[in-house]
Design an enzyme around this catalytic site. Structure first.
Site, PDB file in Angstrom:
ATOM      1  N   LYS A   8      -4.509   6.346  15.113  1.00 53.77           N
ATOM      2  CA  LYS A   8      -5.492   7.045  14.285  1.00 53.77           C
ATOM      3  C   LYS A   8      -6.700   7.335  15.159  1.00 53.77           C
ATOM      4  O   LYS A   8      -7.381   6.404  15.608  1.00 53.77           O
ATOM      5  CB  LYS A   8      -5.922   6.161  13.113  1.00 53.77           C
ATOM      6  CG  LYS A   8      -4.826   5.877  12.076  1.00 53.77           C
ATOM      7  CD  LYS A   8      -5.295   4.774  11.129  1.00 53.77           C
ATOM      8  CE  LYS A   8      -4.471   4.730   9.841  1.00 53.77           C
ATOM      9  NZ  LYS A   8      -4.759   3.501   9.052  1.00 53.77           N
ATOM     10  N   GLN A  22       0.798  -1.230   0.000  1.00 56.35           N
ATOM     11  CA  GLN A  22       0.000   0.000   0.000  1.00 56.35           C
ATOM     12  C   GLN A  22       0.831   1.282   0.000  1.00 56.35           C
ATOM     13  O   GLN A  22       0.526   2.218  -0.736  1.00 56.35           O
ATOM     14  CB  GLN A  22      -0.934  -0.007   1.216  1.00 56.35           C
ATOM     15  CG  GLN A  22      -1.859   1.193   1.274  1.00 56.35           C
ATOM     16  CD  GLN A  22      -2.747   1.134   2.498  1.00 56.35           C
ATOM     17  OE1 GLN A  22      -3.698   0.374   2.551  1.00 56.35           O
ATOM     18  NE2 GLN A  22      -2.422   1.928   3.498  1.00 56.35           N
ATOM     19  N   GLU A  79      -3.388   9.196  -1.670  1.00 56.93           N
ATOM     20  CA  GLU A  79      -2.703  10.018  -0.678  1.00 56.93           C
ATOM     21  C   GLU A  79      -1.616  10.874  -1.313  1.00 56.93           C
ATOM     22  O   GLU A  79      -0.764  11.428  -0.618  1.00 56.93           O
ATOM     23  CB  GLU A  79      -2.105   9.142   0.431  1.00 56.93           C
ATOM     24  CG  GLU A  79      -3.167   8.382   1.203  1.00 56.93           C
ATOM     25  CD  GLU A  79      -2.631   7.705   2.459  1.00 56.93           C
ATOM     26  OE1 GLU A  79      -1.423   7.815   2.747  1.00 56.93           O
ATOM     27  OE2 GLU A  79      -3.423   7.063   3.143  1.00 56.93           O
TER      28      GLU A  79
HETATM   29  P1  PGA Z   1      -6.487   3.985   5.292  1.00 56.91           P
HETATM   30  O1  PGA Z   1      -4.942   3.791   4.996  1.00 56.91           O
HETATM   31  O2  PGA Z   1      -6.700   5.331   5.833  1.00 56.91           O
HETATM   32  O3  PGA Z   1      -7.139   3.779   3.944  1.00 56.91           O
HETATM   33  O4  PGA Z   1      -6.870   2.900   6.270  1.00 56.91           O
HETATM   34  C1  PGA Z   1      -3.954   4.257   5.837  1.00 56.91           C
HETATM   35  C2  PGA Z   1      -3.121   3.137   6.403  1.00 56.91           C
HETATM   36  O5  PGA Z   1      -3.377   1.943   6.145  1.00 56.91           O
HETATM   37  O6  PGA Z   1      -2.200   3.414   7.167  1.00 56.91           O
HETATM   38 ZN    ZN Z   2      -1.758   1.010   7.468  1.00 58.19          ZN
END
Ligand code: PGA
Ligand code: ZN
Length: 444
Positions: free
Chosen positions: A340, A166, A208
């Site tokens: 988060k 990712q 992003e």
């Molecule tokens: P997400 O990705 O905000 O789509 O979950 C961010 C991450 O995986 O750190």
């Molecule tokens: Zn992540």
């Protein structure tokens, strides 16, 4: 108390960086203080995180937030009127009492996080301080500028699964200041764009802001990242190291993993071996979610094999939950927690997770989501909570740059007192390890 008494809570629909609806909340205090915050939104979510309340139906692909906005107005606002905004724990406890289930499924995690953060902003306003200073003072912590973790190529769920991994990111622990880390990153990001263009592979950016990953393999992306770091005049592993978010939950396939780009199916051991090969060949200092959120044995095995060489970051795995962090610490399953706020729902729960990680001797990384906005709360949280690290996405798109730029303002405000967390002992250890395996020219 009287100046910080909550007299108004109001929600509205605004729009995020993917053009999707999200919730904004404004809080008004008796003394004139105001606070405002916008809920972010993930794309690769952990199954245990606070649940976003979406309207469903045809409009906006089912992503409407009318119900979440209505919940703030109908339930949360009346419950908070009269409370002291500076007592965040009491405010968050009142919200939890309205929706005692684990994931805020009734109120909506999006309604809850925007409200909780807006109250925090209002409390800072009432104290006459910027949020980072208010947090640091009220918790007795020494503020620090975080080491930024910045995406160069975006993949996974943020780029239509064009590559499996990712986030291909860099960190610059060798920078002397946050400002210098930004300058180094700017050169690497631009160089990566140039390198892609030279190969005829430049095709815009992912969710992003990282370059769209038009690569033949995951290793191809790593090689390109090495090339970009060198083209920016840096020696990979010297001032600049690589970090990856594998986000492996996204390519879980039964009890194994399916790497679509490589067209292979791996079991847990083979995936860990593959990642270990990357750690041997590239200056990788951090790996996030190397295996899926339900692969406890995989996390433990990865930690045993590589936990002393890289930061092993739990995102989907830990979902900013203090109890899970404490449990995983006992299991020896991670050594760093991604924080988060919207995974936890409330500010208090997020801070509890951060504190649990610190108590375990872990690193902590305050993080944005892939769906973001102009809201810069996380920059203040990273500094005020002394998280040590901040992950926001790339070095493009203003919902990302707003956060980096806010950190620059804070660094300037701190002046001679500014402390850049890159030198923190844990980061230094991993940085030192990442430097070790560098053998120049060994990559393609
Ligand atoms: P997400 O990705 O905000 O789509 O979950 C961010 C991450 O995986 O750190
Ligand atoms: Zn992540």
């Amino acid at each position: 108390m009287s100046v910080s008494r909550i007299i108004g809570v109001h929600a509205r629909r605004v729009w995020d960086s993917r053009g999707l609806p999200t919730v904004e909340v404004e809080v008004a205090l008796a003394g004139g203080g105001r606070g405002r915050a916008i809920a972010p939104a993930g794309a690769s979510c952990g199954s245990r995180e606070a649940i976003e309340l979406r309207d469903g139906g045809a409009a906006f692909g089912g992503k409407g937030v009318a119900r979440a906005v209505a919940n703030v107005e109908a339930y949360i606002a009346p419950a908070l009127i009269g409370l002291d905004a500076t007592d965040q724990a009491a405010v968050d406890a009142r919200i939890e009492a309205l929706d005692p289930g684990p994931a805020f499924a009734a109120l909506g995690g999006n309604a809850v996080v925007a409200t909780s953060l807006a109250v925090l902003h209002a409390a800072a306003a009432a104290s006459g301080e910027p949020l980072w200073r208010h947090l640091a003072r009220s918790r007795g912590t020494c503020p620090s500028l975080p080491l930024p973790e910045i995406q160069i190529f975006g993949g996974g769920a943020h780029a239509a699964k064009r590559v499996d991994v990712q986030d291909f990111m860099i960190m610059a622990p060798g920078a002397a200041s946050f400002d210098e880390a930004m300058a180094i990153t700017a050169e690497v990001y631009r160089a990566a764009g140039r390198c892609m263009a030279e190969r005829g592979k430049l095709a815009g950016v992912a969710d992003e802001g990282g370059w769209w990953p038009d690569f033949a393999s995951n290793e191809d992306a790593l090689d390109m990242l090495m090339r970009a770091i060198e083209a920016a005049g840096e020696t990979p592993g010297d001032r600049v190291v690589i970090s990856l978010d594998i986000a492996a939950t996204q390519f879980r396939d039964g009890d194994g993993y399916r790497l679509a780009l490589d067209d292979t199916r791996l079991d847990t051991d083979a995936l860990i071996e593959k990642l270990g090969g990357w750690i041997d060949r590239y200056p990788i200092a951090a790996i996030e979610d190397p295996v899926a959120e339900d692969d406890d044995a995989g996390f433990r095995a990865f930690a045993r094999a590589y936990g002393d060489r890289v930061q092993l970051v739990g995102d989907d795995y830990l979902v900013t939950d203090a109890a899970r962090v404490a449990w995983a610490a006992g299991e020896g399953a991670c050594n760093t927690a991604l924080i988060k706020v919207n995974q936890a729902g409330t500010v208090s729960r997020a801070i509890a997770a951060l504190d649990a990680a610190k108590r375990a001797g872990w690193g902590t990384i305050v993080s944005a989501r892939s769906g973001e906005s102009e809201d810069v709360s996380i920059s203040h949280l990273a500094v005020g909570l002394d998280s040590g690290q901040l992950k926001v996405g790339s070095f493009a798109r203003s919902e990302r740059m707003a956060k980096w730029n806010e950190c620059l303002r804070i660094e300037e405000a701190l002046g001679a007192d500014a402390r850049f967390a890159a030198g923190a002992p844990l980061a230094a250890t991993w940085w030192g390890q990442a430097r070790a395996p560098i053998r120049n020219g060994e990559y393609a």
